[in-house]
Design a protein around this motif. Sequence first.
Motif, PDB file in Angstrom:
ATOM      1  N   ALA A   1     -22.962  75.690 -58.275  1.00 29.43           N
ATOM      2  CA  ALA A   1     -21.532  75.646 -58.583  1.00 29.43           C
ATOM      3  C   ALA A   1     -20.806  74.523 -57.847  1.00 29.43           C
ATOM      4  O   ALA A   1     -19.818  74.001 -58.357  1.00 29.43           O
TER       5      ALA A   1
ATOM      6  N   GLY B   1     -24.528  79.731 -56.303  1.00 29.32           N
ATOM      7  CA  GLY B   1     -23.478  79.136 -55.472  1.00 29.32           C
ATOM      8  C   GLY B   1     -23.739  77.665 -55.189  1.00 29.32           C
ATOM      9  O   GLY B   1     -22.823  76.839 -55.215  1.00 29.32           O
ATOM     10  N   GLU B   2     -24.995  77.330 -54.932  1.00 22.93           N
ATOM     11  CA  GLU B   2     -25.359  75.926 -54.709  1.00 22.93           C
ATOM     12  C   GLU B   2     -25.087  75.097 -55.954  1.00 22.93           C
ATOM     13  O   GLU B   2     -24.568  73.984 -55.867  1.00 22.93           O
TER      14      GLU B   2
ATOM     15  N   GLN C   1     -27.947  84.645 -56.319  1.00 17.09           N
ATOM     16  CA  GLN C   1     -26.531  84.337 -56.152  1.00 17.09           C
ATOM     17  C   GLN C   1     -26.336  83.143 -55.222  1.00 17.09           C
ATOM     18  O   GLN C   1     -25.424  82.343 -55.433  1.00 17.09           O
ATOM     19  N   ASP C   2     -27.188  82.992 -54.214  1.00 15.16           N
ATOM     20  CA  ASP C   2     -27.130  81.796 -53.360  1.00 15.16           C
ATOM     21  C   ASP C   2     -27.421  80.534 -54.174  1.00 15.16           C
ATOM     22  O   ASP C   2     -26.746  79.511 -54.025  1.00 15.16           O
TER      23      ASP C   2
END
Length: 125
Positions: free
Chosen positions: A44, A41-42, A37-38
């Motif tokens: 995105a 997020g990066e 998920q990290d």
Amino acid sequence: MDVSAKLDDRLLRALSGDAAALPGDIASLTGYLRLIQDLLGERAVEHEPSWALACASAAEIETLQALETTVVERAIGLRVGDLDGVLTKLAIWRQLGEDSECRLRDRLILSLEDDLRRLARAGRG
């Protein structure tokens, strides 16, 4: 960003369809999910300067989403043996968020229900 540099051997094997390569430890799966998920997020927030880079980024995102599903599927298949495990599965459910695939979240909750029933029976017997 080189996604493969951040993924360990087990996750890379899971990418090739070997979900059994993932650990049978719910806490480790939670850590993997957080990493994925990290990375999502990066991806995105990055702006790609060309169409080719944007397509490559989209492919990475699709791969990470598929890996996320594989990790959650592994968590669903695990039978946890204590309340800490149940709480960890619940944390995975929360990490998925409401915008995740509904069927996957529902299956995770149903696996939690099975775990709780099994723990309740063990507590009575």
